[in-house]
Enzyme design. Structure first.
Site, short mmCIF file in Angstrom:
data_model
loop_
_atom_site.label_atom_id
_atom_site.label_comp_id
_atom_site.label_asym_id
_atom_site.label_seq_id
_atom_site.Cartn_x
_atom_site.Cartn_y
_atom_site.Cartn_z
N ASP A 1 -12.21 -9.97 -1.56
CA ASP A 1 -13.38 -10.07 -0.92
C ASP A 1 -14.34 -9.28 -1.80
O ASP A 1 -13.92 -8.14 -2.38
CB ASP A 1 -13.41 -10.08 0.48
CG ASP A 1 -12.78 -8.79 1.18
OD1 ASP A 1 -12.58 -7.96 0.48
OD2 ASP A 1 -12.14 -8.90 2.32
N ASN B 1 2.10 -4.71 -3.31
CA ASN B 1 0.75 -5.28 -3.24
C ASN B 1 -0.23 -3.90 -2.72
O ASN B 1 0.25 -3.06 -1.99
CB ASN B 1 0.99 -6.33 -2.00
CG ASN B 1 -0.41 -6.94 -1.79
OD1 ASN B 1 -1.06 -7.54 -2.64
ND2 ASN B 1 -1.00 -7.10 -0.42
N HIS C 1 -10.29 -5.99 -2.98
CA HIS C 1 -11.26 -5.78 -2.01
C HIS C 1 -12.13 -5.06 -2.45
O HIS C 1 -12.18 -3.77 -2.55
CB HIS C 1 -10.73 -5.08 -0.58
CG HIS C 1 -9.65 -5.81 0.15
ND1 HIS C 1 -10.02 -6.93 0.91
CD2 HIS C 1 -8.37 -5.85 0.36
CE1 HIS C 1 -9.03 -7.42 1.51
NE2 HIS C 1 -7.87 -6.41 1.31
N GLU D 1 0.68 -1.24 0.11
CA GLU D 1 0.00 0.11 -0.10
C GLU D 1 0.86 1.13 -0.03
O GLU D 1 0.54 2.30 0.96
CB GLU D 1 -0.97 -0.11 1.28
CG GLU D 1 -1.91 -1.25 1.24
CD GLU D 1 -2.89 -1.39 2.44
OE1 GLU D 1 -2.69 -0.63 3.27
OE2 GLU D 1 -3.47 -2.38 2.35
N GLU E 1 -6.10 -10.74 -1.94
CA GLU E 1 -6.61 -10.45 -0.81
C GLU E 1 -8.28 -10.22 -1.24
O GLU E 1 -9.04 -9.64 -0.68
CB GLU E 1 -6.42 -9.18 -0.02
CG GLU E 1 -4.80 -9.00 0.31
CD GLU E 1 -4.48 -8.10 1.08
OE1 GLU E 1 -5.37 -7.26 1.92
OE2 GLU E 1 -3.42 -7.75 1.34
#
Ligand code: 9MR
Length: 344
Positions: A266, A199, A235, A158, A264
């Site tokens: 979702d 990432n 996400h 990030e 990651e």
């Protein structure tokens, strides 16, 4: 002829079942997501976290459905170097041991991040010289510890803002943008074989933030800095729409010779969930799976845990949840079947 052979096989199977019991009919079980992904040369994984590992049904599904796991918290700086120079790898080790027992590979997450840092690091000022020493030691001690045990590292997590400028973190402020190349080089020295990734979230679509990674990747490659892939966290949220340029975005990184991974995943929604929202969610899970399969060097997909029981979403986004393919009772949701279809 073929019929006879089938009859013989059938009879043999019947004998086997009679002799060994129901376990021998295991071939009737549907293939796992991992099985299906492997046919495409991809992995299908899930994050997990140490406190959940006392939940036996949860652990059982985690061990059988997936061929890759990522520790959700256990390898972060606050956990691994709680006091300066005092390292504790017990949480990460627990997950690595579990993965090994289940023949799963592990993504290391994460070495350099502005969040979940120990107080000793954030609670004082550092000169650039001091912080370089601290950062190098942290990276190299951890990477060395997990050498041969993790196949990839989220080295820098990030690092950019939404508009593509560098995020103002303790590392950027103190060391300047070169901290990213340094982190990659130090990690590579400590384990020359492990794949090294930046990432981030909100880089699924082509736009200012993913462009920043694209530019950075080009620069780093041109400078010969060890960089092997880009992690797209993914996400997603129903209210923001599906990232329609995901596949093109993956492809442009692939053309630079880089791996990509959805690290990651979702897909959250406003609660309560209903049939329509779950159907849209399922479609998106299918679409992102297809996007990865369509692009060379998109190496795999990791859910940010697989069940709503252990999702981070409700605690961070008020009124939102139901983001994962299994519900709170570990029952598969439409999303699970959509992923299976996409992998078939
Ligand atoms: O899943 C993690 C959750 O348990 C932690 O409380 C949270 C703290 O920020 O971090 C979560 O994982 C994050 C990951 O490390 C980086 N990308 C965003 C994830 C969700 O916050």
């Amino acid at each position: 002829m073929r019929k006879n052979r089938l009859a013989v096989v059938g009879a043999l199977a019947a004998v086997l079942v009679a002799v060994t019991g129901p376990a021998a009919v295991a071939h009737d079980e549907p293939p796992t997501l991992a099985d299906l992904a492997q046919r495409h040369g991809r992995y299908f994984g899930s994050a997990t976290d140490n406190p959940e590992l006392t939940d036996a049904p949860y652990v059982s599904l985690l061990g059988s459905e997936f061929d890759q796991i990522t520790p959700g918290n256990g390898m972060k700086w606050y956990a691994t170097e709680p006091q300066q120079g005092v390292f504790d790898f017990s949480q990460g080790d627990e997950i690595v041991d579990l993965a090994r027992a289940n023949h799963q590979k592990v993504r290391g997450h994460t070495l350099v991040w502005h969040s979940q840092l120990p107080d000793w690091l954030t609670g004082r000022e550092w000169t650039a010289g001091e912080l370089r020493v601290v950062l190098k030691k942290h990276i190299q001690t951890e990477v060395r510890h997990y050498r041969g045990k993790v196949f990839a590292w989220d080295v820098v997590n990030e690092a950019f803002n939404e508009d593509g400028t560098y995020r103002d973190t303790i590392f950027y402020r103190t060391l300047g943008p070169g901290y990213i190349a340094d982190a990659l080089r130090w990690a590579h020295q400590a384990d020359p074989r492990v794949k090294l990734y930046p990432n981030d979230y909100n880089i699924e679509s082509i736009g200012p933030k993913s462009d920043a990674y694209y530019r950075l990747a080009k620069e780093l490659r041109a400078q010969g800095v060890p960089l092997h892939g880009i992690g797209l966290q993914a996400h997603l949220a129903l209210q923001y729409g599906y990232p329609a340029t995901l596949e093109d975005n993956l492809r442009r990184f692939s053309r630079l010779g880089l791996e990509t991974a959805l690290t990651e995943v979702d897909i959250r929604m406003y609660l309560p969930a209903d049939e329509e929202k779950l159907a849209t969610q399922a479609e998106w899970y299918g679409d992102l799976t297809e996007a990865c399969l369509a692009v060379r060097r998109c190496v795999g997909i990791t859910l940010w845990d697989y069940t709503d029981k252990y999702s981070w979403i409700p605690a961070f986004f008020e009124g939102e949840g139901a983001a994962l393919p299994w519900d709170e009772e570990l029952r598969p949701k439409p999303a699970y079947y959509a992923i299976r279809d996409a992998l078939k």
